[in-house]
Design an enzyme around this catalytic site. Sequence first.
Site, mmCIF file in Angstrom:
data_model
loop_
_atom_site.group_PDB
_atom_site.id
_atom_site.type_symbol
_atom_site.label_atom_id
_atom_site.label_comp_id
_atom_site.label_asym_id
_atom_site.label_seq_id
_atom_site.Cartn_x
_atom_site.Cartn_y
_atom_site.Cartn_z
ATOM 1 N N LYS A 144 43.771 32.994 -2.307
ATOM 2 C CA LYS A 144 42.745 33.148 -3.340
ATOM 3 C C LYS A 144 42.642 34.601 -3.809
ATOM 4 O O LYS A 144 43.164 35.520 -3.157
ATOM 5 C CB LYS A 144 41.398 32.633 -2.810
ATOM 6 C CG LYS A 144 41.428 31.134 -2.458
ATOM 7 C CD LYS A 144 41.411 30.222 -3.665
ATOM 8 C CE LYS A 144 41.885 28.810 -3.501
ATOM 9 N NZ LYS A 144 41.316 27.934 -2.528
HETATM 10 C C1 LIG Z 1 40.962 26.433 -2.015
HETATM 11 C C2 LIG Z 1 40.027 25.429 -2.589
HETATM 12 C C3 LIG Z 1 39.004 24.851 -1.830
HETATM 13 C C4 LIG Z 1 38.895 25.012 -0.347
HETATM 14 O O1 LIG Z 1 38.755 26.317 0.062
HETATM 15 P P1 LIG Z 1 38.807 26.653 1.636
HETATM 16 O O2 LIG Z 1 38.254 28.029 1.717
HETATM 17 O O3 LIG Z 1 40.242 26.579 2.038
HETATM 18 O O4 LIG Z 1 37.971 25.653 2.335
HETATM 19 C C5 LIG Z 1 38.075 24.042 -2.467
HETATM 20 N N1 LIG Z 1 38.168 23.785 -3.773
HETATM 21 C C6 LIG Z 1 39.167 24.286 -4.532
HETATM 22 C C7 LIG Z 1 39.190 23.976 -5.999
HETATM 23 C C8 LIG Z 1 40.139 25.112 -3.962
HETATM 24 O O5 LIG Z 1 41.142 25.576 -4.707
#
Ligand SMILES: *Cc1c(COP(=O)(O)O)cnc(C)c1O
Length: 417
Positions: A195
């Site tokens: 991210k």
């Molecule tokens: C990455 C992601 C998540 C989950 O995030 P985590 O921190 O791995 O739990 C949820 N929603 C979307 C749209 C994502 O891209």
Amino acid sequence: MHTLAIEGGRPVRPDFLVFGRPLIGEDEIDEVVDTLRSGWIGFGPKAIRFEEDFAAYTQAPYALSVNSATAALHLALIAANVGPGDEVITTTLTFCATANVITHVGARPVFVDVDERTQNIDVSQLEHAITPRTKAIIPVHMCGWPCDMDAIGEIAARHGLTVIEDAAHAAETWYRGKKVGSISPFTAFSFYATKNLTTSEGGMLTITREAAHARLKSMRLHGLDKDAWKRYSPGGFLPYETTEPGYKYNMTDLQASLGLHQLARLERNLITRQQIWACYDTAFANLDCVNTPAVHDTADTRHARHLYTLRLRPEALACSRNEFVQALGAENIGTGIHFIPVHLHRWYREHVGTKRGDFPVAEAIGDTTVSLPLSASMDESDVNDVITAVKKVAKRYLAAGTVFTGAEEPQTYKEAA
Ligand SMILES: *Cc1c(COP(=O)(O)O)cnc(C)c1O
């Protein structure tokens, strides 16, 4: 050079370009080492400072650090009193976690198709999905472009629904002059490895109401009463007790050590990604067999540039999307697919009764989308390698009778001034 690597040719680059490779600076490394040497690596002062900094950045009244966006979404559903027999509306074009948490609280996910241009939940179809059992809506700011929050907020208010934003892609997003994180009662952010802001694993829930913050602050750490982490700090043991069976969802100071400096560099990293984005837009503008992202910043709305997604045009290409992605991989370019719509996943087909054909726009996107590397850690040659590889693969797989329109020479990526 012109034979695809997947067919035995030489790859565009000798080493693999990892999709979502983060930019980790000396500040993060020094902070992690400082934490390791401090004698305290669990949830503590650095996680609390990170929460304060993040709340200030997002202009949210409260921010709770947790170990994932998934945990943040789960906690928000608990605070919204969603449970068995309830329904929660969300988009099918998302990561499975968005829907999984709805089932964690015993509720039923109700999917809605997306708008082709924004790839966000189609607000014109949202109201048709509401029933007397609907309790909440989870819009997802796909790729970093905000959903139509004015319309969603208005529908939610009219039907008494709680809005929980999935802002996993949207740490830097502004919507009509408002910072994402400050708009709805709950907003979940992800700091997963790929991210825009990463703590390797981690997340944040921003909250606008004091009572919900107080309850979830306890629920993210076993449901212990206030400031339970202080039991290890000077002053010694303080009695504590469970007030509600909570979860083990806290962040650690080790993760916050990364987050503090990732946050400080977030706006600078966005500028770098804006430049890479513009470079891709230019390079692929005249490549007829692909479409580039269709949304653009306005005066008061800003895209977070988390994912740069190409849409392959099946009628112009003689390969499947998966073959296209495999060919890029052989050229040593890592890519992502965002997303296989959740209603097509096996568990949802078998337990929610969804099937192919239910949400045609999301399915068409899911079948043709390719996310290219878009990270502040990329240099000029990384960007040019991606462009060269996409054009090489596109040219090889052009459908019969189609003319190759993209110039073969890569555009030159301009480094930030
Ligand atoms: C990455 C992601 C998540 C989950 O995030 P985590 O921190 O791995 O739990 C949820 N929603 C979307 C749209 C994502 O891209």
